[in-house]
Scaffold this motif. Structure first.
Motif, PDB file in Angstrom:
ATOM      1  N   ASN A   1     -13.345  -1.248   0.708  1.00 28.04           N
ATOM      2  CA  ASN A   1     -13.573  -2.629   1.129  1.00 28.04           C
ATOM      3  C   ASN A   1     -14.391  -3.402   0.090  1.00 28.04           C
ATOM      4  O   ASN A   1     -15.298  -2.852  -0.531  1.00 28.04           O
ATOM      5  CB  ASN A   1     -14.319  -2.612   2.469  1.00 28.04           C
ATOM      6  CG  ASN A   1     -14.383  -3.956   3.134  1.00 28.04           C
ATOM      7  OD1 ASN A   1     -14.967  -4.890   2.620  1.00 28.04           O
ATOM      8  ND2 ASN A   1     -13.779  -4.056   4.308  1.00 28.04           N
TER       9      ASN A   1
ATOM     10  N   ALA B   1      -6.833   3.183  -2.697  1.00 24.05           N
ATOM     11  CA  ALA B   1      -6.331   1.854  -3.072  1.00 24.05           C
ATOM     12  C   ALA B   1      -7.339   0.771  -2.740  1.00 24.05           C
ATOM     13  O   ALA B   1      -8.269   0.973  -1.946  1.00 24.05           O
ATOM     14  CB  ALA B   1      -5.007   1.568  -2.362  1.00 24.05           C
ATOM     15  N   ILE B   2      -7.121  -0.391  -3.361  1.00 24.75           N
ATOM     16  CA  ILE B   2      -7.972  -1.555  -3.095  1.00 24.75           C
ATOM     17  C   ILE B   2      -7.093  -2.806  -3.011  1.00 24.75           C
ATOM     18  O   ILE B   2      -5.983  -2.848  -3.545  1.00 24.75           O
ATOM     19  CB  ILE B   2      -9.061  -1.735  -4.181  1.00 24.75           C
ATOM     20  CG1 ILE B   2      -8.437  -1.901  -5.583  1.00 24.75           C
ATOM     21  CG2 ILE B   2     -10.006  -0.556  -4.169  1.00 24.75           C
ATOM     22  CD1 ILE B   2      -8.500  -3.279  -6.145  1.00 24.75           C
TER      23      ILE B   2
ATOM     24  N   ILE C   1       0.836  -1.203   0.000  1.00 23.21           N
ATOM     25  CA  ILE C   1       0.000   0.000   0.000  1.00 23.21           C
ATOM     26  C   ILE C   1       0.870   1.252   0.000  1.00 23.21           C
ATOM     27  O   ILE C   1       0.595   2.221  -0.725  1.00 23.21           O
ATOM     28  CB  ILE C   1      -0.948   0.006   1.223  1.00 23.21           C
ATOM     29  CG1 ILE C   1      -1.962  -1.142   1.139  1.00 23.21           C
ATOM     30  CG2 ILE C   1      -1.663   1.349   1.351  1.00 23.21           C
ATOM     31  CD1 ILE C   1      -2.941  -1.057   0.004  1.00 23.21           C
TER      32      ILE C   1
ATOM     33  N   ALA D   1      -2.976   3.035   6.680  1.00 22.67           N
ATOM     34  CA  ALA D   1      -2.742   3.599   5.345  1.00 22.67           C
ATOM     35  C   ALA D   1      -2.952   5.108   5.385  1.00 22.67           C
ATOM     36  O   ALA D   1      -3.689   5.628   6.230  1.00 22.67           O
ATOM     37  CB  ALA D   1      -3.687   2.961   4.341  1.00 22.67           C
TER      38      ALA D   1
ATOM     39  N   LEU E   1      -8.996   3.293   1.596  1.00 23.40           N
ATOM     40  CA  LEU E   1      -9.072   1.949   1.027  1.00 23.40           C
ATOM     41  C   LEU E   1     -10.548   1.588   0.885  1.00 23.40           C
ATOM     42  O   LEU E   1     -11.335   1.848   1.786  1.00 23.40           O
ATOM     43  CB  LEU E   1      -8.379   0.925   1.941  1.00 23.40           C
ATOM     44  CG  LEU E   1      -6.919   1.186   2.329  1.00 23.40           C
ATOM     45  CD1 LEU E   1      -6.409   0.027   3.186  1.00 23.40           C
ATOM     46  CD2 LEU E   1      -6.048   1.346   1.095  1.00 23.40           C
TER      47      LEU E   1
ATOM     48  N   GLU F   1      -6.384  -0.432   7.053  1.00 27.13           N
ATOM     49  CA  GLU F   1      -7.108   0.804   6.756  1.00 27.13           C
ATOM     50  C   GLU F   1      -6.695   1.914   7.716  1.00 27.13           C
ATOM     51  O   GLU F   1      -6.564   3.083   7.326  1.00 27.13           O
ATOM     52  CB  GLU F   1      -8.614   0.564   6.843  1.00 27.13           C
ATOM     53  CG  GLU F   1      -9.454   1.783   6.494  1.00 27.13           C
ATOM     54  CD  GLU F   1     -10.948   1.537   6.662  1.00 27.13           C
ATOM     55  OE1 GLU F   1     -11.722   2.146   5.911  1.00 27.13           O
ATOM     56  OE2 GLU F   1     -11.322   0.753   7.555  1.00 27.13           O
TER      57      GLU F   1
END
Length: 231
Positions: A103, A79-80, A68, A97, A101, A94
């Motif tokens: 989910n 991001a994913i 990440i 970061a 993100l 999460e």
């Protein structure tokens, strides 16, 4: 528009699906027909799965966070995780970061809730079928989640690991999963199937089942594309 960071490689086939479907969805939505800005960071699927099987969740979170952070350095605005399995530590990463993100479970739960379904089966890797965190959003809102029995879970896990992870779609394997679904409809009264593995759509892309199918990858991608255009 927001730049997407994809943490992929878990496995490669689903990462390809994410890229293809996100690019197509974005192009349809963009007024000029452009493709999206995104970057992909791949991790070692076997290392990730090793941490899962050993229940070394701190190490798993640390490993995924390195990816990440690389996406952050590449300029990603969000991001994913391109797989259901690593979401077992989603809440941990999460918080650490520095970018949002998205989910994979939440948009699928919302889609099931919207049509009033009350009982579903979660199909995925042996690991995800046994983890409560994937069922929790459904269960907390009155949607019952069942999983296949131990023998069936082992069979589905083997098909995913030995075939679908490598892009192999075997008709005999599909028939075996179909039998499991039919049993769950008859004996457990399930009203829908959650395809809780990002490789399962390879097998069911053009197939119809007796009950509705909710593909976690599909709903994840829809949410991703919408987020890219959000002001």
């Amino acid at each position: 528009m927001k730049k997407l960071g994809i943490l992929g490689g878990m496995g490669p086939e689903s990462t390809l699906l994410y890229y293809k479907e996100i690019a197509a969805g974005y192009k349809r939505k963009d007024k000029d027909g452009n493709f999206p800005a995104l970057t992909i960071e791949t991790v070692n699927m076997y290392e990730m799965l090793g941490y899962c099987k050993a229940q070394q969740y701190d190490k798993l979170a640390e490993y995924l966070l390195r990816g990440i952070y690389n996406l952050e350095k590449a300029g990603a605005d969000f991001a994913i995780l391109a797989s259901n399995t690593p979401h077992v530590v989603f809440d941990i990463i999460e918080k650490q970061a520095h970018i949002p993100l998205l989910n994979i479970v939440e948009p699928t739960y919302q889609a099931v809730k919207a049509v009033g379904i009350k009982k579903v089966v979660w199909l995925g890797t042996g690991f995800t079928m046994e983890q409560e965190c994937f069922k929790r959003p459904f269960m907390e809102h009155g949607i019952d989640v069942v999983v296949p029995d131990e023998r069936e879970r082992a069979l589905i896990d083997k098909i995913i690991a030995k075939e679908l992870e490598f892009g192999i779609v075997n008709e005999e394997s599909k028939k075996e999963i179909d039998i499991i679904i039919q049993r769950l409809i008859k004996e457990e009264g399930i009203e829908a199937v959650i395809m809780g593995c990002t490789e399962l759509p390879l097998m069911y892309a053009n197939e119809k089942l007796p009950v509705p199918v909710f593909d976690t990858l599909k709903y994840h991608i829809q949410g991703i594309v919408e987020y890219m255009f959000r002001e």
